[in-house]
Design an enzyme around this catalytic site. Structure first.
Site, PDB file in Angstrom:
ATOM      1  N   ASP A  13      89.858   0.170  35.161  1.00 59.00           N
ATOM      2  CA  ASP A  13      90.068   0.274  36.397  1.00 59.00           C
ATOM      3  C   ASP A  13      90.659   0.026  37.699  1.00 59.00           C
ATOM      4  OD1 ASP A  13      87.839  -0.311  38.470  1.00 59.00           O
ATOM      5  OD2 ASP A  13      88.025  -3.100  37.837  1.00 59.00           O
ATOM      6  N   HIS A 206      87.518  -9.609  42.138  1.00 61.20           N
ATOM      7  CA  HIS A 206      88.097  -8.365  43.116  1.00 61.20           C
ATOM      8  C   HIS A 206      88.325  -8.312  44.071  1.00 61.20           C
ATOM      9  CE1 HIS A 206      87.037  -4.106  41.262  1.00 61.20           C
ATOM     10  NE2 HIS A 206      86.821  -5.099  40.344  1.00 61.20           N
ATOM     11  N   CYS A 237      93.158   1.794  45.829  1.00 62.63           N
ATOM     12  CA  CYS A 237      93.390   2.203  47.355  1.00 62.63           C
ATOM     13  C   CYS A 237      93.173   2.106  48.122  1.00 62.63           C
ATOM     14  CB  CYS A 237      94.241   3.472  46.353  1.00 62.63           C
ATOM     15  SG  CYS A 237      94.679   4.818  48.368  1.00 62.63           S
ATOM     16  N   ASN A 246      91.137  -4.481  43.185  1.00 63.10           N
ATOM     17  CA  ASN A 246      91.456  -5.171  41.875  1.00 63.10           C
ATOM     18  C   ASN A 246      92.216  -7.066  42.060  1.00 63.10           C
ATOM     19  OD1 ASN A 246      90.045  -4.191  39.916  1.00 63.10           O
ATOM     20  ND2 ASN A 246      91.090  -2.011  40.377  1.00 63.10           N
TER      21      ASN A 246
HETATM   22  P1  HMG Z   1      74.851  11.968  35.119  1.00 59.63           P
HETATM   23  O1  HMG Z   1      75.171  13.132  35.581  1.00 59.63           O
HETATM   24  O2  HMG Z   1      73.398  11.381  35.383  1.00 59.63           O
HETATM   25  O3  HMG Z   1      74.290  11.984  33.671  1.00 59.63           O
HETATM   26  O4  HMG Z   1      75.618  10.691  34.678  1.00 59.63           O
HETATM   27  P2  HMG Z   1      73.576  13.221  32.378  1.00 59.63           P
HETATM   28  O5  HMG Z   1      73.416  12.187  31.205  1.00 59.63           O
HETATM   29  O6  HMG Z   1      72.592  14.113  33.406  1.00 59.63           O
HETATM   30  O7  HMG Z   1      75.061  14.454  32.114  1.00 59.63           O
HETATM   31  C1  HMG Z   1      75.883  15.035  32.384  1.00 59.63           C
HETATM   32  C2  HMG Z   1      76.743  15.670  32.349  1.00 59.63           C
HETATM   33  O8  HMG Z   1      77.636  14.457  31.644  1.00 59.63           O
HETATM   34  C3  HMG Z   1      76.285  16.396  30.759  1.00 59.63           C
HETATM   35  O9  HMG Z   1      76.824  17.764  30.687  1.00 59.63           O
HETATM   36  C4  HMG Z   1      76.434  15.788  29.693  1.00 59.63           C
HETATM   37  O10 HMG Z   1      76.583  15.738  28.907  1.00 59.63           O
HETATM   38  C5  HMG Z   1      77.777  15.800  30.485  1.00 59.63           C
HETATM   39  P3  HMG Z   1      76.904  19.681  31.695  1.00 59.63           P
HETATM   40  O11 HMG Z   1      75.381  19.568  30.812  1.00 59.63           O
HETATM   41  O12 HMG Z   1      76.883  19.007  32.761  1.00 59.63           O
HETATM   42  O13 HMG Z   1      78.397  19.827  30.948  1.00 59.63           O
HETATM   43  N1  HMG Z   1      78.092  13.129  30.091  1.00 59.63           N
HETATM   44  C6  HMG Z   1      79.291  12.925  29.376  1.00 59.63           C
HETATM   45  N2  HMG Z   1      80.604  13.371  29.767  1.00 59.63           N
HETATM   46  C7  HMG Z   1      81.400  12.824  28.856  1.00 59.63           C
HETATM   47  N3  HMG Z   1      81.157  11.744  28.383  1.00 59.63           N
HETATM   48  C8  HMG Z   1      80.300  11.188  28.845  1.00 59.63           C
HETATM   49  C9  HMG Z   1      78.596  11.955  29.192  1.00 59.63           C
HETATM   50  N4  HMG Z   1      77.684  11.617  29.875  1.00 59.63           N
HETATM   51  C10 HMG Z   1      76.533  12.218  29.572  1.00 59.63           C
HETATM   52  N5  HMG Z   1      79.582   9.736  28.456  1.00 59.63           N
HETATM   53  C11 HMG Z   1      76.659   9.267  33.261  1.00 59.63           C
HETATM   54  C12 HMG Z   1      75.692   9.575  33.720  1.00 59.63           C
HETATM   55  C13 HMG Z   1      76.297   7.579  32.837  1.00 59.63           C
HETATM   56  C14 HMG Z   1      77.436  10.026  32.318  1.00 59.63           C
HETATM   57  C15 HMG Z   1      77.500   9.323  34.942  1.00 59.63           C
HETATM   58  O14 HMG Z   1      76.684   9.126  35.734  1.00 59.63           O
HETATM   59  C16 HMG Z   1      79.327   8.471  34.980  1.00 59.63           C
HETATM   60  O15 HMG Z   1      79.819   9.066  33.819  1.00 59.63           O
HETATM   61  N6  HMG Z   1      79.682   7.337  35.673  1.00 59.63           N
HETATM   62  C17 HMG Z   1      80.031   7.064  35.472  1.00 59.63           C
HETATM   63  C18 HMG Z   1      80.393   6.155  36.568  1.00 59.63           C
HETATM   64  C19 HMG Z   1      81.751   5.532  36.385  1.00 59.63           C
HETATM   65  O16 HMG Z   1      82.582   5.040  36.231  1.00 59.63           O
HETATM   66  N7  HMG Z   1      82.067   4.072  38.003  1.00 59.63           N
HETATM   67  C20 HMG Z   1      83.004   3.622  37.201  1.00 59.63           C
HETATM   68  C21 HMG Z   1      83.179   2.155  36.284  1.00 59.63           C
HETATM   69  S1  HMG Z   1      81.609   0.952  36.434  1.00 59.63           S
HETATM   70  C22 HMG Z   1      83.548  -0.107  37.012  1.00 59.63           C
HETATM   71  O17 HMG Z   1      83.813  -0.040  37.443  1.00 59.63           O
HETATM   72  C23 HMG Z   1      83.080  -1.810  38.090  1.00 59.63           C
HETATM   73  C24 HMG Z   1      83.491  -2.194  37.194  1.00 59.63           C
HETATM   74  O18 HMG Z   1      84.992  -2.094  37.154  1.00 59.63           O
HETATM   75  C25 HMG Z   1      82.699  -3.779  36.927  1.00 59.63           C
HETATM   76  C26 HMG Z   1      83.363  -4.258  38.052  1.00 59.63           C
HETATM   77  O19 HMG Z   1      84.058  -4.446  39.239  1.00 59.63           O
HETATM   78  O20 HMG Z   1      81.336  -4.784  38.614  1.00 59.63           O
HETATM   79  C27 HMG Z   1      83.533  -2.336  35.283  1.00 59.63           C
HETATM   80 MG    MG Z   2      85.665  -3.770  38.376  1.00 57.38          MG
END
Ligand code: HMG
Ligand code: MG
Length: 302
Positions: A13, A206, A237, A246
């Protein structure tokens, strides 16, 4: 056995929200240092799309190469089936799924609505259960949403119930924008603990509005014993869009240790690790309050 468990999220995070991209070798050193100071639950990285989170694009390499410390539980974010394949190759202990309590935030974060995101994850959760993998599930925006504003407790409960049906072992309640106040956190915990025992709930506070420690203290008084935090306050940041503030791990460790509550973490060593991270990883002043206060005291003495 410590009375509270600190779940360290700086390497995930924290780094996902820093403007600089830290190289894999430095991430390995960070993970080694976090375990060495006594942290026993560490989030390593995130198997999300590298297009969405370029800071963690080296997740596979980091997870393959980092040195496991005995007795430490290592987790990583897993949003979908593709992420779970990568998680399995990495052989970590805890798969951490995430979903928001508010529709708008979920849509922005994973490009689909809450129901669609949960439905797509169902077969992944079934596999994780069959594989004997611990499933941690974050619920984001539990105290408020940056797009929608207020989030009713009922919306949080609905998501929590769905996650429990999927087999969640642990629920981490994320105050993603740090807007919560102690009374709200207490009421939320009382409601959520009607669904799942407090032992299986964590608070992911946070510090955006400077209330994270007050919220941690109030959660502790209700009986919560698991808290997420980030070394030095890594992440959030002020120059990056989506800055999240955080809660710093030293702040929560200091709060508990000075209250006579054992965390198992060596605070002096943790402060040294924050100094190392500021110097070697981010190059920007880390915001952790205890870290900054200790640094100022040292400069006065010098
Ligand atoms: P999308 O663009 O809708 O995905 O993203 P898709 O399923 O249509 O796939 C698009 C492309 O991504 C494809 O590749 C997939 O193969 C690839 P392309 O054909 O274009 O070359 N792909 C992946 N590649 C690697 N690893 C994977 C993966 N999945 C698909 N797992 C998706 C949907 C969920 C993947 C995207 O929206 C995403 O990765 N989002 C993550 C956002 C994120 O990380 N946010 C921060 C974390 S949450 C947080 O911080 C909160 C927390 O701390 C708690 C709090 O504070 O509240 C936890
Ligand atoms: Mg968080």
């Amino acid at each position: 056995m410590s009375l509270v468990e600190i779940h360290e999220v700086g390497a995930r995070d924290g780094l996902q929200n820093e403007a600089v991209v830290v190289n894999a070798d430095a991430k390995l050193e960070l993970l080694r240092r976090l375990a060495a100071v006594g942290l026993r639950s560490i989030e390593v990285t995130s198997f999300v799309s590298p297009k969405w989170i370029p800071q963690l694009a080296d997740a596979d390499e980091v997870a393959r190469r980092f040195e496991r410390h005995p007795g430490v539980r290592y987790s990583a974010l897993v949003p979908n089936a593709a992420g779970y394949e990568r998680f399995c190759r990495a052989k970590l202990d805890v798969a951490a799924f995430f979903v928001s309590a508010s529709e708008a935030h979920n849509q922005k974060n994973v490009n689909r609505g809450i129901e669609a995101h949960l439905d797509a994850f169902r077969p992944v959760a079934e596999r994780a259960k069959a594989d004997g993998v611990t499933l941690r599930c974050y619920v984001s925006t539990v105290c408020g949403c940056p797009y929608q504003g207020a989030v009713p407790v009922g919306d949080v409960l609905r998501v929590v119930r769905r996650l429990l049906e999927l087999g969640a072992d642990e629920i981490s309640l994320g105050d993603t924008i740090g807007i919560g106040v102690p009374r709200q956190v207490r009421e939320l915990l009382r409601a959520v603990s009607g669904e799942v025992p407090l032992e299986r709930i964590a608070l992911h506070a946070h510090d955006t509005y400077g209330r994270a420690l007050a919220n941690v203290e109030s959660a502790f008084e209700v009986g919560l014993r698991r808290f997420d935090s980030s070394l030095g306050g890594l992440g959030g940041c002020p120059y990056a869009p989506g800055a999240s503030g955080n809660l710093a791990s030293e702040d929560v460790v200091d709060l508990f240790e000075r209250s006579g509550v054992d965390t198992g973490v060596d605070l002096d060593a943790l402060v040294e690790t924050a100094a190392w991270a500021e110097r070697e990883l981010t190059g920007r002043a880390l915001p952790g309050r205890v870290y900054r206060a200790r640094l100022a005291a040292r400069e006065r003495e010098a």
